[in-house]
Scaffold this active site. Structure first.
Site, PDB file in Angstrom:
ATOM      1  N   GLU A 145       4.069  -5.327   7.219  1.00 22.19           N
ATOM      2  CA  GLU A 145       3.114  -4.435   7.901  1.00 22.19           C
ATOM      3  C   GLU A 145       3.423  -4.286   9.384  1.00 22.19           C
ATOM      4  O   GLU A 145       3.259  -3.208   9.958  1.00 22.19           O
ATOM      5  CB  GLU A 145       1.680  -4.964   7.748  1.00 22.19           C
ATOM      6  CG  GLU A 145       1.058  -4.741   6.372  1.00 22.19           C
ATOM      7  CD  GLU A 145       1.315  -5.890   5.411  1.00 22.19           C
ATOM      8  OE1 GLU A 145       2.257  -6.688   5.643  1.00 22.19           O
ATOM      9  OE2 GLU A 145       0.578  -5.995   4.412  1.00 22.19           O
ATOM     10  N   ALA A 180       0.856  -1.180   0.000  1.00 25.86           N
ATOM     11  CA  ALA A 180       0.000   0.000   0.000  1.00 25.86           C
ATOM     12  C   ALA A 180       0.895   1.234   0.000  1.00 25.86           C
ATOM     13  O   ALA A 180       2.063   1.153   0.368  1.00 25.86           O
ATOM     14  CB  ALA A 180      -0.868  -0.011   1.249  1.00 25.86           C
ATOM     15  N   GLU A 195      -0.375  -9.396  -1.156  1.00 25.82           N
ATOM     16  CA  GLU A 195      -1.811  -9.738  -1.131  1.00 25.82           C
ATOM     17  C   GLU A 195      -2.397  -9.739  -2.546  1.00 25.82           C
ATOM     18  O   GLU A 195      -3.261 -10.554  -2.867  1.00 25.82           O
ATOM     19  CB  GLU A 195      -2.551  -8.752  -0.219  1.00 25.82           C
ATOM     20  CG  GLU A 195      -2.161  -8.967   1.246  1.00 25.82           C
ATOM     21  CD  GLU A 195      -2.740  -7.933   2.187  1.00 25.82           C
ATOM     22  OE1 GLU A 195      -2.508  -6.733   1.957  1.00 25.82           O
ATOM     23  OE2 GLU A 195      -3.428  -8.319   3.147  1.00 25.82           O
ATOM     24  N   GLY A 197       0.564  -5.151   0.668  1.00 26.35           N
ATOM     25  CA  GLY A 197      -0.529  -5.190  -0.306  1.00 26.35           C
ATOM     26  C   GLY A 197      -0.088  -5.787  -1.638  1.00 26.35           C
ATOM     27  O   GLY A 197      -0.916  -6.336  -2.379  1.00 26.35           O
TER      28      GLY A 197
HETATM   29  C1  3H9 Z   1       0.560  -2.437   3.327  1.00 28.77           C
HETATM   30  O1  3H9 Z   1       0.861  -2.848   2.248  1.00 28.77           O
HETATM   31  C2  3H9 Z   1      -0.745  -2.692   3.973  1.00 28.77           C
HETATM   32  C3  3H9 Z   1      -1.521  -3.742   3.213  1.00 28.77           C
HETATM   33  O2  3H9 Z   1      -1.802  -4.830   4.052  1.00 28.77           O
HETATM   34  C4  3H9 Z   1      -2.759  -3.170   2.566  1.00 28.77           C
HETATM   35  C5  3H9 Z   1      -3.789  -2.726   3.484  1.00 28.77           C
HETATM   36  C6  3H9 Z   1      -5.088  -2.239   2.836  1.00 28.77           C
HETATM   37  N1  3H9 Z   1       4.565   3.586   0.234  1.00 28.77           N
HETATM   38  O3  3H9 Z   1      13.373   2.267   0.903  1.00 28.77           O
HETATM   39  P1  3H9 Z   1      13.786   3.057  -0.268  1.00 28.77           P
HETATM   40  C7  3H9 Z   1       9.275   5.108  -1.103  1.00 28.77           C
HETATM   41  S1  3H9 Z   1       1.621  -1.507   4.241  1.00 28.77           S
HETATM   42  C8  3H9 Z   1       5.000   4.795  -0.115  1.00 28.77           C
HETATM   43  O4  3H9 Z   1      14.775   4.143  -0.067  1.00 28.77           O
HETATM   44  P2  3H9 Z   1      15.015   0.725  -1.403  1.00 28.77           P
HETATM   45  C9  3H9 Z   1      10.254   5.604  -0.060  1.00 28.77           C
HETATM   46  O5  3H9 Z   1       9.646   6.504   0.825  1.00 28.77           O
HETATM   47  C10 3H9 Z   1       3.054  -1.357   3.205  1.00 28.77           C
HETATM   48  N2  3H9 Z   1       6.283   5.058  -0.438  1.00 28.77           N
HETATM   49  O6  3H9 Z   1      14.287   2.123  -1.463  1.00 28.77           O
HETATM   50  C11 3H9 Z   1      11.300   6.261  -0.934  1.00 28.77           C
HETATM   51  O7  3H9 Z   1      10.757   7.491  -1.351  1.00 28.77           O
HETATM   52  P3  3H9 Z   1      11.689   8.750  -1.761  1.00 28.77           P
HETATM   53  C12 3H9 Z   1       3.857  -2.590   3.234  1.00 28.77           C
HETATM   54  C13 3H9 Z   1       7.142   4.052  -0.390  1.00 28.77           C
HETATM   55  O8  3H9 Z   1      15.293   0.369  -2.809  1.00 28.77           O
HETATM   56  C14 3H9 Z   1      11.336   5.347  -2.146  1.00 28.77           C
HETATM   57  O9  3H9 Z   1      10.101   4.637  -2.144  1.00 28.77           O
HETATM   58  N3  3H9 Z   1       5.088  -2.395   2.476  1.00 28.77           N
HETATM   59  C15 3H9 Z   1       6.750   2.762  -0.021  1.00 28.77           C
HETATM   60  O10 3H9 Z   1      16.121   0.744  -0.411  1.00 28.77           O
HETATM   61  C16 3H9 Z   1      12.467   4.358  -2.135  1.00 28.77           C
HETATM   62  O11 3H9 Z   1      12.447   3.646  -0.901  1.00 28.77           O
HETATM   63  C17 3H9 Z   1       6.217  -1.957   3.049  1.00 28.77           C
HETATM   64  O12 3H9 Z   1       6.277  -1.718   4.225  1.00 28.77           O
HETATM   65  C18 3H9 Z   1       5.394   2.540   0.296  1.00 28.77           C
HETATM   66  N4  3H9 Z   1       4.926   1.323   0.631  1.00 28.77           N
HETATM   67  O13 3H9 Z   1      13.934  -0.287  -0.817  1.00 28.77           O
HETATM   68  C19 3H9 Z   1       7.381  -1.842   2.110  1.00 28.77           C
HETATM   69  N5  3H9 Z   1       7.827   1.946  -0.056  1.00 28.77           N
HETATM   70  O14 3H9 Z   1      12.394   8.327  -3.009  1.00 28.77           O
HETATM   71  C20 3H9 Z   1       8.188  -0.645   2.453  1.00 28.77           C
HETATM   72  C21 3H9 Z   1       8.860   2.715  -0.446  1.00 28.77           C
HETATM   73  O15 3H9 Z   1      10.698   9.846  -1.962  1.00 28.77           O
HETATM   74  N6  3H9 Z   1       9.273  -0.377   1.511  1.00 28.77           N
HETATM   75  N7  3H9 Z   1       8.459   3.985  -0.641  1.00 28.77           N
HETATM   76  O16 3H9 Z   1      12.615   8.956  -0.615  1.00 28.77           O
HETATM   77  C22 3H9 Z   1      10.452  -1.013   1.562  1.00 28.77           C
HETATM   78  O17 3H9 Z   1      10.666  -1.943   2.317  1.00 28.77           O
HETATM   79  C23 3H9 Z   1      11.551  -0.500   0.664  1.00 28.77           C
HETATM   80  O18 3H9 Z   1      11.200   0.797   0.278  1.00 28.77           O
HETATM   81  C24 3H9 Z   1      11.770  -1.348  -0.613  1.00 28.77           C
HETATM   82  C25 3H9 Z   1      12.769  -0.596  -1.535  1.00 28.77           C
HETATM   83  C26 3H9 Z   1      12.338  -2.705  -0.232  1.00 28.77           C
HETATM   84  C27 3H9 Z   1      10.498  -1.518  -1.393  1.00 28.77           C
END
Ligand code: 3H9
Length: 704
Positions: A125, A63, A105, A102
């Site tokens: 999450e 999400a 999912e 998400g």
């Molecule tokens: C969820 O899914 C709930 C569900 O159950 C649905 C319910 C209805 N959203 O980490 P990075 C941005 S909860 C918005 O430096 P990397 C981040 O802010 C979600 N933005 O890169 C950054 O922005 P900026 C569950 C996001 O290559 C840019 O992307 N998912 C999100 O080192 C790069 O990020 C997570 O918790 C997001 N979800 O790592 C996954 N994710 O460029 C969280 C990233 O403006 N994300 N951004 O600074 C991660 O673990 C890492 O970002 C990922 C990439 C591994 C994807």
């Protein structure tokens, strides 16, 4: 702008590509586009199968976390995924990279799943104080079973491709072009007349009624204090007994409950604060070779981080014995990372190959970045930087790992202060993610940007700080520790203080931390500290123990004793007697302390000093302070860091509590910071103050 879900056709196969950089998060426009595309393709008689794939490296990282702080916007993900699953044509999800939350999912609501070798499939999450809220708790167990679902969702760690196949989540691996492989498989399925294979139609695996209760009881106390882990277990337990629709509704309700908690808000705050953009990224110099001076614990920890982060490093020490020990530490840490599966075999071989040793400072002449981690003494460091200034090639960035000394005084000795910055790593440097990046008076933007870029490259969080005693973290530590030291003199036992603060959520109590770090270290720092408070009670308990040779774990005795058979920490009545006698000598009256008082005095001191650090511009933002304290000092993440915690508490209440402490203990340490007084008077918050400020342009001096 690209379509958030691009629709293309390959014969009878429709290909739906998530295209929402940087990580294809499921923001509202993406959900709306996915829903529209599924409806259109399901209704199109020319289409016989559908492939879902992500543009770029990732399938979908989840999400869009930013939306959680805004009013909800339809279509909601559970409804979109229900429509996806109901599709009458086989839907193949082609997974790669981050397939999280998400995104995972979405994969589970698809009918078939293939994946590339770089897959990271999981449910993070929990680290945002949430549970999977779009059907994951109901669908995953039908494929992977209850135990796997419990473990994956409460731990939040992702699975690689092999494990995802083993758990029955992914059906097949695609080597080579993922899109081509997925399209070929979708065509095969369509031509074979394969039906949609809906996960919700699969039988519910058997479970023991006590299984969930047992799992919950075995979770660490720190997890049980959080809102999400017990609710994850509850959602899964409901999925084991309720019909799918009711279980989905229950999970959704629990998700919304979690979303509204302060803990989840705190964790989401840190999520973004930790992803601070690299300042002036375009100015960063290329670092192809690094050198680390000093092969002690800190130096070798930094060398491990560089080597495993992909940067070749020369570890330099003047003494053969110290160098050998340092190189052995590096090797054994890389071996351990490989054994524990944190590094694969190829990466471990590559990391070992990136480390060399040298006994001569001249070896630094080939480095683009030199990080000095020698003895914490200004004269020693100035001498080293004088030589580095001569030896290192023009443009090389020279970083000092000092934790308390004046970076400008070190920089001046180099003769090229524009190239000098502080990079303050935390011990153990190969484990702790924080690096305070200290801008000296003359540090160039390029040198600062290089330090930030290298920190990010090696998986650390670099936070910019100003050059003042203790920078941000240690300066605040002195305020926090000051109160526990005073409470020790007032008669509180070390273990009582530690217990109260651990119950508040600190990773370790301050006395146990002191013993781990070595009481001699702080003793030495305070001896050299020019502007130390002129107060005979200041850190007297720690200094007394250090004077007696009780340095902590390394000598078997400090605030605790460690001389039992397993070397474990044990309270030591002798310490209480020693401190009591010293307190009597100093005229400190004994008193008792409730856990509440222990926490209030320690945490309010921390917040008040944080406000001063902000007002002086040593920290750029309250969020930076929060990241420093959560990543360098074990502040509880679910409280969001000291400044976020102050906001949730309410600044008027914080101010009043500080004033009350001033009335009780005197104003010497309890004068409220001016910024706190102003904000509390305006009914404002630290976060609001930050948001209202113009973009930062701190005086970073120097040329680019
Ligand atoms: C969820 O899914 C709930 C569900 O159950 C649905 C319910 C209805 N959203 O980490 P990075 C941005 S909860 C918005 O430096 P990397 C981040 O802010 C979600 N933005 O890169 C950054 O922005 P900026 C569950 C996001 O290559 C840019 O992307 N998912 C999100 O080192 C790069 O990020 C997570 O918790 C997001 N979800 O790592 C996954 N994710 O460029 C969280 C990233 O403006 N994300 N951004 O600074 C991660 O673990 C890492 O970002 C990922 C990439 C591994 C994807």
């Amino acid at each position: 702008m690209n379509e958030p879900v691009a629709v293309t056709r390959d014969g009878e196969v429709a290909v739906l590509t998530f295209d929402n950089p940087p990580v294809n998060a499921l923001a509202q426009p993406v959900r709306a586009a996915l829903l529209a595309a599924i409806e259109a393709q399901d209704g199109d008689p020319m289409v016989r199968a559908i492939v879902l794939i992500g543009a770029g490296r990732n399938f979908v990282a989840g999400a869009d976390v930013r939306e959680f702080d805004r009013p909800p916007a339809e279509p909601y993900l559970p409804a979109v995924l229900a429509r996806l699953e109901a599709c009458d044509k086989p839907v193949v999800a082609a997974l790669s990279g981050a397939t999280l939350g998400g995104g995972a999912e979405t994969a589970l609501a698809s009918h078939y799943r293939c994946a590339a070798g770089d897959l990271q499939f999981g449910f993070p999450e929990v680290s945002l104080g949430l549970l999977p809220g779009a059907g994951g708790t109901v669908r995953l167990p039908r494929l992977a079973g209850w135990q796997a679902a419990l473990e994956l969702m409460t731990a939040g760690r992702p699975l690689g491709i092999d494990a995802a196949i083993e758990f029955g989540i992914v059906d097949r691996r695609v080597d080579g072009d993922l899109a081509a492989g997925a399209i070929a498989w979708a065509r095969e399925l369509a031509r074979a007349g394969a039906p949609p294979r809906r996960v919700l139609d699969l039988p519910v695996p058997a479970s023991r009624p006590a299984q969930f209760e047992e799992f919950l009881r075995a979770l660490p106390a720190s997890s049980l204090r959080l809102p999400a882990p017990p609710r994850i277990v509850e959602a899964l337990a409901s999925a084991a007994i309720l019909p799918a629709d009711a279980a989905l509704a229950r999970a959704r309700a629990l998700f919304l409950e979690c979303l509204a908690t302060t803990e989840s808000r705190a964790l989401r705050h840190l999520f973004f604060a930790e992803r601070r953009a690299v300042p002036d990224a375009g100015l960063a110099r290329t670092v192809g070779q690094a050198a680390v001076l000093g092969a002690g614990t800190m130096g070798s920890g930094i060398a491990i981080s560089l080597a495993t982060g992909g940067i070749p490093v020369i570890l330099v020490d003047a003494k053969q014995e110290a160098l050998d020990a340092g190189l052995a530490r590096v090797k054994s840490a890389i071996d351990a990372a490989e054994r524990k599966g944190r590094l694969d075999a190829d990466s471990a071989v590559a990391a070992r190959g990136r480390v060399q040793g040298s006994l001569t400072l001249a070896a630094t002449s080939v480095a683009d970045l030199v990080i000095e981690a020698v003895f914490e003494n200004l004269a020693v460091k100035r001498e080293v930087f004088g030589r580095l200034g001569q030896l290192c090639r023009p443009g090389a960035v020279l970083a000092t790992n000092t934790s308390t000394l004046d970076v400008d005084a070190i920089a001046d000795a180099s003769g090229r202060p524009a190239d000098v910055v502080g990079m303050h790593f935390f011990s153990p440097a190969n484990v702790m993610r924080l690096v305070e990046i200290v801008r000296g008076r003359a540090s160039s933007l390029a040198a600062i940007a290089t330090a930030h870029a290298v920190s990010k490259r090696i998986g650390k969080i670099g936070i910019p700080v100003g050059n003042a005693f203790g920078f941000v973290g240690n300066r605040m530590l002195y305020a926090y520790g000051r109160e526990k030291e005073l409470m020790l003199l007032e008669g509180a036992r070390p273990e009582t203080l530690d217990k109260a603060l651990v119950e508040f959520g600190m990773a370790m109590g301050p006395n146990a931390v002191g013993d781990l770090a070595g009481l001699d270290i702080g003793f030495q720092v305070r001896r050299e500290w020019q502007q130390k408070p002129d107060d005979p009670l200041f850190y007297r308990a720690s200094d007394l123990l250090a004077e007696l040779g009780r340095f902590g774990q390394k000598t078997g005795r400090g605030f605790y004793r460690y001389d039992g058979p397993g070397g474990e920490r044990m309270p030591d009545p002798e310490v209480t007697d020693l401190i009591r006698a010293e307190a009597a000598r100093l005229g400190v009256a004994p008193r008792s302390h409730s856990p509440n008082e222990i926490v209030s005095r320690s945490i309010l001191a921390l917040i008040n000093e944080g406000a001063r650090v902000l007002e002086e511009g040593i920290a750029e933002s309250p969020a930076d302070i929060d990241v420093i304290w959560c990543n360098g000092y074990g502040f509880p993440r679910h409280r969001g860091g000291p400044m976020f915690y102050a906001d949730t508490f309410g600044l008027p209440a914080v101010l009043e509590s500080i004033r009350a402490l001033g009335r009780e203990h005197g104003e010497r340490y309890w004068t409220p910071a001016a910024l706190l007084v102003t904000l509390a008077g305006e009914g404002a918050t630290f976060a609001g103050w930050q948001a209202a400020r113009p973009a930062q342009d701190p005086d970073r001096g120097g040329d680019a």
